[in-house]
Design a protein around this motif. Structure first.
Motif, short mmCIF file in Angstrom:
data_model
loop_
_atom_site.label_atom_id
_atom_site.label_comp_id
_atom_site.label_asym_id
_atom_site.label_seq_id
_atom_site.Cartn_x
_atom_site.Cartn_y
_atom_site.Cartn_z
N ARG A 190 0.86 -1.15 -0.01
CA ARG A 190 0.01 -0.13 0.02
C ARG A 190 0.96 1.32 0.09
NH1 ARG A 190 -5.04 1.23 0.13
NH2 ARG A 190 -5.67 3.20 0.90
N TYR A 191 0.30 2.20 -0.77
CA TYR A 191 1.15 3.39 -0.98
C TYR A 191 0.14 4.68 -0.47
CZ TYR A 191 4.62 0.85 -3.65
OH TYR A 191 5.69 0.12 -3.88
N GLU A 192 0.49 5.53 0.36
CA GLU A 192 -0.52 6.42 0.76
C GLU A 192 0.12 8.04 0.74
OE1 GLU A 192 -0.39 5.50 4.92
OE2 GLU A 192 -1.59 3.56 4.72
N GLY A 193 0.62 8.15 -0.55
CA GLY A 193 0.96 9.57 -0.56
C GLY A 193 2.24 9.96 -1.02
N GLN A 194 2.74 8.91 -2.05
CA GLN A 194 4.30 9.34 -2.87
C GLN A 194 3.98 10.42 -3.60
OE1 GLN A 194 6.88 6.71 -2.04
NE2 GLN A 194 5.23 6.23 -0.45
N GLN A 195 4.93 11.39 -3.49
CA GLN A 195 4.79 12.55 -4.38
C GLN A 195 5.28 12.09 -5.59
OE1 GLN A 195 6.61 15.63 -1.82
NE2 GLN A 195 4.64 16.55 -1.79
N GLN A 196 6.35 11.19 -6.01
CA GLN A 196 7.01 11.12 -7.15
C GLN A 196 6.64 9.84 -7.78
OE1 GLN A 196 8.89 13.54 -8.20
NE2 GLN A 196 8.75 14.75 -6.37
N GLY A 197 5.44 9.41 -7.35
CA GLY A 197 4.95 8.04 -7.94
C GLY A 197 5.74 6.90 -7.28
N VAL A 198 5.50 5.64 -7.89
CA VAL A 198 5.91 4.49 -7.34
C VAL A 198 7.25 4.16 -8.19
CG1 VAL A 198 5.78 2.17 -6.70
CG2 VAL A 198 4.03 3.75 -6.19
N ALA A 199 8.41 3.98 -7.74
CA ALA A 199 9.50 3.52 -8.69
C ALA A 199 9.40 1.94 -9.11
CB ALA A 199 10.88 3.82 -7.91
N LEU A 200 9.32 1.47 -10.29
CA LEU A 200 9.22 0.01 -10.56
C LEU A 200 10.52 -0.39 -10.15
CD1 LEU A 200 7.77 0.35 -13.88
CD2 LEU A 200 6.52 -0.16 -11.85
N GLN A 201 11.87 0.30 -10.07
CA GLN A 201 12.87 -0.23 -9.76
C GLN A 201 13.01 -0.86 -8.40
OE1 GLN A 201 15.73 -0.25 -11.82
NE2 GLN A 201 17.01 -1.55 -10.34
N ALA A 202 12.33 -0.22 -7.31
CA ALA A 202 12.09 -0.72 -6.08
C ALA A 202 11.49 -2.07 -5.98
CB ALA A 202 11.34 0.29 -5.28
N LEU A 203 10.68 -2.17 -7.01
CA LEU A 203 9.70 -3.44 -7.14
C LEU A 203 10.66 -4.82 -7.34
CD1 LEU A 203 6.21 -2.13 -8.17
CD2 LEU A 203 7.09 -2.92 -5.87
N LYS A 204 11.77 -4.27 -7.96
CA LYS A 204 12.59 -5.47 -8.45
C LYS A 204 13.02 -6.21 -7.31
CE LYS A 204 14.22 -3.66 -12.99
NZ LYS A 204 15.38 -3.49 -13.70
N VAL A 205 13.06 -5.88 -6.09
CA VAL A 205 13.25 -6.49 -5.13
C VAL A 205 12.62 -7.93 -4.76
CG1 VAL A 205 11.99 -5.28 -3.38
CG2 VAL A 205 14.39 -6.24 -2.46
N LEU A 206 11.44 -7.89 -5.37
CA LEU A 206 10.59 -8.95 -5.17
C LEU A 206 11.01 -9.96 -5.99
CD1 LEU A 206 7.15 -6.92 -5.25
CD2 LEU A 206 8.53 -7.92 -3.26
N GLY A 207 11.83 -9.71 -6.99
CA GLY A 207 12.34 -10.90 -7.85
C GLY A 207 11.72 -11.07 -9.25
N ASP A 208 12.37 -11.85 -10.05
CA ASP A 208 11.82 -11.99 -11.18
C ASP A 208 10.49 -12.70 -11.46
OD1 ASP A 208 14.04 -10.49 -12.19
OD2 ASP A 208 15.23 -12.51 -12.69
N ASP A 209 10.30 -13.59 -10.49
CA ASP A 209 9.20 -14.67 -10.52
C ASP A 209 8.11 -13.85 -9.83
OD1 ASP A 209 7.78 -16.59 -11.27
OD2 ASP A 209 8.19 -17.87 -9.28
N ALA A 210 8.10 -12.66 -9.61
CA ALA A 210 6.83 -11.80 -9.25
C ALA A 210 5.70 -11.63 -9.94
CB ALA A 210 7.44 -10.38 -8.49
N GLN A 211 4.61 -11.70 -9.66
CA GLN A 211 3.39 -11.36 -10.44
C GLN A 211 2.42 -10.53 -9.79
OE1 GLN A 211 1.67 -15.51 -10.84
NE2 GLN A 211 3.29 -16.10 -12.05
N LEU A 212 1.96 -9.41 -10.66
CA LEU A 212 1.29 -8.46 -10.49
C LEU A 212 -0.21 -9.21 -10.48
CD1 LEU A 212 0.24 -5.70 -9.30
CD2 LEU A 212 0.54 -4.83 -11.75
N LEU A 213 -1.13 -9.45 -9.66
CA LEU A 213 -2.53 -9.82 -9.68
C LEU A 213 -3.47 -9.04 -9.65
CD1 LEU A 213 -1.90 -13.13 -7.32
CD2 LEU A 213 -1.37 -12.72 -10.08
N HIS A 214 -3.44 -7.78 -8.84
CA HIS A 214 -4.73 -7.13 -8.55
C HIS A 214 -4.15 -5.66 -8.11
CE1 HIS A 214 -8.72 -6.05 -7.54
NE2 HIS A 214 -8.37 -6.08 -6.41
N GLY A 215 -4.99 -4.70 -8.17
CA GLY A 215 -5.01 -3.51 -7.28
C GLY A 215 -4.63 -2.36 -8.61
#
Length: 355
Positions: A284-309
Motif C-alpha cells: 500500500r502507498y499512501e501519498g508518494q509525491q514522485q509516484g512508485v519506482a518500478l526499480q524498487a519492486l525488483k526486490v521482489l524478484g523475477d518471478d513476482a506476479q502483479l495480480l490485482h490493484g
C-alpha cells in the motif's frame, strides 16, 4: 547555519469555534452538532462528509445563519452572523451563494427569470439585471436555454440554473448542499467540472457537503468527516484518503477500496505448503509525491506476479494498493519488504498456489 522558513498559515475565511446545535423533540434534546471547531481557508474547496443524519446540513446552514448555533460561534471573515441585525444578515447572505440538491427553481418562471429573481428583489435596474443574467448564462453554458422553463430542462441543466442564481450577487462563498446527489454519475462529473471552472475563474471559497467520497476526491482540497454531530478527522484529501484515522472515515471509504477478488480470497491459506507455495503481498502507498519506482519492486524478484490493484493520482500524490504473488521460500519479513519497496504499508495476506 540554515534556518527553516516560517510556516505560512492561510487565513481562515470561515471559522467554527466550539459550535453546538440542539433541537427540542418529543424524546428530549437532540444534539445535532457538538463542540465543532475548524477553519475553512480563503479560496479553497472544502468538503464536509458524513452519513445521513451526521449534522452536515445543519452545520452548513450555520454559515449563512439559516440555522443559529446554540453554543459556540461561527465567524465569516470575522463576522458572527448570529450578531447581525436584519440588514446585516441580508448583506451577509448576498456574499454567500447557496445551491441545493433539488434545485429549488420556480416552475412558472423561465431560466432567465429564475436567475434574475434575487436581483429584482434587491432593486437592481432592468439593464443591470439583463447584463448580469447574460454573463451568468454564458458562464454556466445555458445562453440557448434562457427562455425555457424548468420542466423543459434536464437535471444537470436545472442545477446549472441553480448555480447561476447562487452567483448572481457575486458572492465570496458558495455553499453546496448535496448539489450532485440527485444527478446521474455522468451529469455529476459535468457539474463538478463546472464548479472547478468557476472556482478557478472567480477564486471563490466553496464549501460542499456530501455523503459521497467520490465527489470529495474529484474536487476538494481538504475534507472534514462528521459523525453524530462531532468532528472525526480533518485534513488534506489525499492524506485522509490515504491514511484515514477514524473508523467512520474508513467505513465511508470502503466502497472505493479495491478489495481482494473473491476467487483469490477463497484460495488463501494461513501458511505456505506444497499446494500454496506462493505468498500474496498487499503493498500500500499512501501519498508518494514522485509516484512508485518500478526499480524498487525488483526486490521482489523475477518471478513476482502483479495480480490485482492499482494506484490513483490525487492532488499530486500516488495512493493505492497492489497485490503481488511471490515465491514464499526465502521470503524476507514484511518490514524489510516494506522498506525495500518504498511502501507505506506491506502485509503478507496469505499463501496461494501457482498462477
Amino acid at each position: 547555519m540554515t534556518t527553516n522558513p516560517p510556516q505560512v498559515r492561510l487565513a481562515a475565511h470561515i471559522a467554527f469555534e466550539g459550535v453546538g446545535k440542539s433541537f427540542a423533540s418529543a424524546e428530549g434534546q437532540v444534539h445535532a452538532l457538538q463542540d465543532v471547531s475548524f477553519d475553512i481557508r480563503h479560496g479553497e474547496i472544502f468538503g464536509i462528509i458524513g452519513r445521513s443524519g451526521a449534522g452536515k446540513s445543519t452545520l452548513l446552514r450555520t454559515i449563512n445563519a439559516l440555522e443559529l448555533a446554540t453554543e459556540g460561534s461561527v465567524r465569516v471573515q470575522d463576522v458572527n452572523p448570529a450578531e447581525l441585525d436584519e440588514d446585516g444578515l441580508v448583506a451577509l447572505r448576498r456574499r454567500i451563494g447557496m445551491i441545493f440538491q433539488h434545485f429549488n427553481l420556480l416552475s412558472a418562471k423561465t431560466v432567465r427569470e429564475n436567475i434574475a429573481l434575487p436581483l429584482r428583489i434587491s432593486g437592481a435596474r432592468p439593464g443591470q439585471i439583463y447584463h448580469r443574467v447574460n454573463e451568468l448564462l454564458a458562464l454556466v453554458g445555458l445562453l440557448d436555454k434562457a427562455d425555457k422553463y424548468p420542466a423543459q430542462l434536464s437535471g444537470g441543466q436545472k442545477q446549472r440554473v441553480g448555480i447561476a442564481r447562487a452567483l448572481v450577487h457575486s458572492p465570496q462563498v458558495l455553499l453546496c448542499d448535496e448539489a450532485t446527489s440527485a444527478l446521474d454519475p455522468e451529469t455529476t462529473q459535468s457539474i463538478l467540472g463546472l464548479l472547478r471552472d468557476i472556482h478557478r475563474r472567480l477564486g471563490l471559497t466553496i464549501v460542499m457537503i456530501t455523503h459521497d467520497m467520490t465527489v470529495i476526491r474529484a474536487i476538494c482540497d481538504r475534507v472534514m468527516v462528521l459523525d453524530q454531530g462531532r468532528v472525526q478527522e480533518i485534513g488534506d484529501v489525499w492524506k485522509v484518503f490515504g491514511s484515514p484515522s477514524s473508523a467512520g472515515t474508513r467505513a465511508l471509504l470502503q466502497p472505493l477500496q479495491q478489495g481482494l477478488p473473491i476467487e483469490l480470497a477463497a484460495q488463501l491459506q494461513k501458511a505456505p505448503s506444497e499446494l500454496a507455495p506462493r505468498a500474496l503481498l498487499g503493498i500500500r502507498y499512501e501519498g508518494q509525491q514522485q509516484g512508485v519506482a518500478l526499480q524498487a519492486l525488483k526486490v521482489l524478484g523475477d518471478d513476482a506476479q502483479l495480480l490485482h490493484g492499482g494506484l490513483d493520482r490525487l492532488r499530486g500524490h500516488s495512493l493505492g494498493q497492489i497485490v503481488v504473488s511471490v515465491p514464499a521460500a526465502g521470503l524476507p519479513g514484511a518490514d524489510l519488504l516494506r522498506i525495500a519497496t518504498g511502501a507505506d504499508q506491506l502485509e503478507i495476506l496469505g499463501y496461494v498456489g501457482n498462477h
